[in-house]
Design an enzyme around this catalytic site. Structure first.
Site, mmCIF file in Angstrom:
data_model
loop_
_atom_site.group_PDB
_atom_site.id
_atom_site.type_symbol
_atom_site.label_atom_id
_atom_site.label_comp_id
_atom_site.label_asym_id
_atom_site.label_seq_id
_atom_site.Cartn_x
_atom_site.Cartn_y
_atom_site.Cartn_z
ATOM 1 N N GLN A 94 -31.256 -91.608 -16.922
ATOM 2 C CA GLN A 94 -32.152 -90.554 -16.450
ATOM 3 C C GLN A 94 -32.635 -90.846 -15.025
ATOM 4 O OE1 GLN A 94 -33.024 -87.619 -18.158
ATOM 5 N NE2 GLN A 94 -33.932 -87.091 -16.188
ATOM 6 N N ASP A 140 -22.936 -86.951 -17.114
ATOM 7 C CA ASP A 140 -23.609 -86.210 -16.047
ATOM 8 C C ASP A 140 -22.624 -85.698 -15.000
ATOM 9 O OD1 ASP A 140 -26.315 -85.721 -16.229
ATOM 10 O OD2 ASP A 140 -26.903 -87.759 -15.636
ATOM 11 N N LYS A 181 -33.593 -84.063 -24.832
ATOM 12 C CA LYS A 181 -32.160 -84.364 -24.949
ATOM 13 C C LYS A 181 -31.879 -85.003 -26.307
ATOM 14 C CE LYS A 181 -31.415 -84.734 -19.987
ATOM 15 N NZ LYS A 181 -31.438 -85.561 -18.783
#
Ligand code: NAD
Length: 281
Positions: free
Chosen positions: A96, A119, A52
């Site tokens: 995460q 997200d 990422k």
């Protein structure tokens, strides 16, 4: 059969995003910023976060990774998120997953400002998506959606069958396809006859976590099949779709690896840029 090349599609999307970031920088003299919080030392999470960060740098985002040990207190993580919420140079915040057991995942998700929730997991974004309003959309289903649209731009009236009802994949996928006027069936572990459901589909999205569950004789000709699964087996990584069998029947199919995975990260960058743009208005 069309092999849907997720690597190529992701590279194209990153290229578009890079141009967009250059334009934003020229116009506003600032760039979107992505901050990722990584807790613990799980190898897959470390790899995801590294990828990422690399992709974010590649398109010109300001990117930062904050690492904490497994033992970090929940309170400290929440305080850091509050701090990032107030930081104007941070457009998007991602924690995460999975988290250590002593940290409440939902509390973490709900502490992130919905406007910085890249997200798309915050209940406010989930609600907005299901109401058809503007929102961050979870990266994996967004990536699937963009791949489907590449093969078939007009989804009006298509019958889509989604295998798996997770908050991460199946449910947001449903909303994206409903918006495109698909007739959507969402199936799960208690569905009575999964094969019969799949045989009705013009589009199948498999997000289950069972290696090669979807077989060749579950798929009619002209079906677009998107394989979200990533399963480690003795024969390496395989998807939720039996690639060899289904590729003989389907109109189009994503490979694993090289299908949905690369698009997930590219969509995270897209979401960060979209959060930045919304913050300007
Ligand atoms: P999950 O475990 O949260 O959900 C799985 C879903 O599958 C559940 O809704 C369950 O009801 C359903 N299911 C289980 N057994 C079934 C069966 N026999 N028939 C029909 N449905 C069944 O999983 P998830 O987080 O949505 O992930 C699914 C897969 O996608 C996993 O392999 C995961 O590794 C992969 N994944 C890939 C990406 C990517 O970027 N490519 C991102 C996230 C997840």
């Amino acid at each position: 059969m069309i092999l849907i090349d997720g690597k190529k599609a992701a590279a194209e999307l990153r290229e578009e995003l890079k141009h967009e970031v250059t334009g934003l920088k020229a116009k506003y003299n600032k760039v979107p910023g992505l901050t990722v919080i990584l807790i613990g030392d799980l190898t897959p999470s470390q790899i995801y976060v590294r990828n990422k960060e690399k992709s974010a740098n590649e398109v010109g985002l300001k990117s930062e990774v904050i690492k904490y040990p497994d033992s970090i207190e929940e309170k400290k993580v929440l305080e850091k998120i509050e701090e990032l919420n107030k930081d104007e140079t941070v457009s998007g915040i991602l924690v995460q997953l999975p988290l250590p057991k002593h940290i409440d995942k939902q509390k973490v998700i709900e502490t992130i400002l919905p406007s910085k929730d890249v997200d798309g997991f915050h209940p406010m974004n989930v609600g907005n998506l299901s109401s058809g309003y503007e929102s961050s959309v979870p990266c994996t289903p967004l990536g699937c959606y963009l791949l489907i649209k590449k093969v078939e731009p007009n989804l009006n009236g298509k019958k889509a069958v989604i295998v798996g009802r997770s908050n991460l994949n199946g449910k947001p996928m449903t909303q994206l396809l409903l918006k495109e006027n698909c007739t959507v069936t969402i199936t799960h572990s208690k569905t009575k006859d999964l094969k019969a459901e799949c045989l009705e589909a013009d589009i199948i999205i498999a997000a289950v976590g069972i290696p090669e569950l979807v077989r060749g004789d579950w798929v009619k000709k002209d079906t677009i099949v998107i394989d979200v699964g990533i399963n480690k087996t003795d024969n390496g990584i395989v998807g939720d779709v039996h690639f060899d069998e289904v590729s003989k029947n389907a109109k189009a199919l994503t490979p694993v690896p090289g299908g949905v995975g690369p698009m997930t990260i590219a969509c995270l960058l897209k979401n960060t840029i979209d959060c930045f743009k919304r913050s300007l208005s």
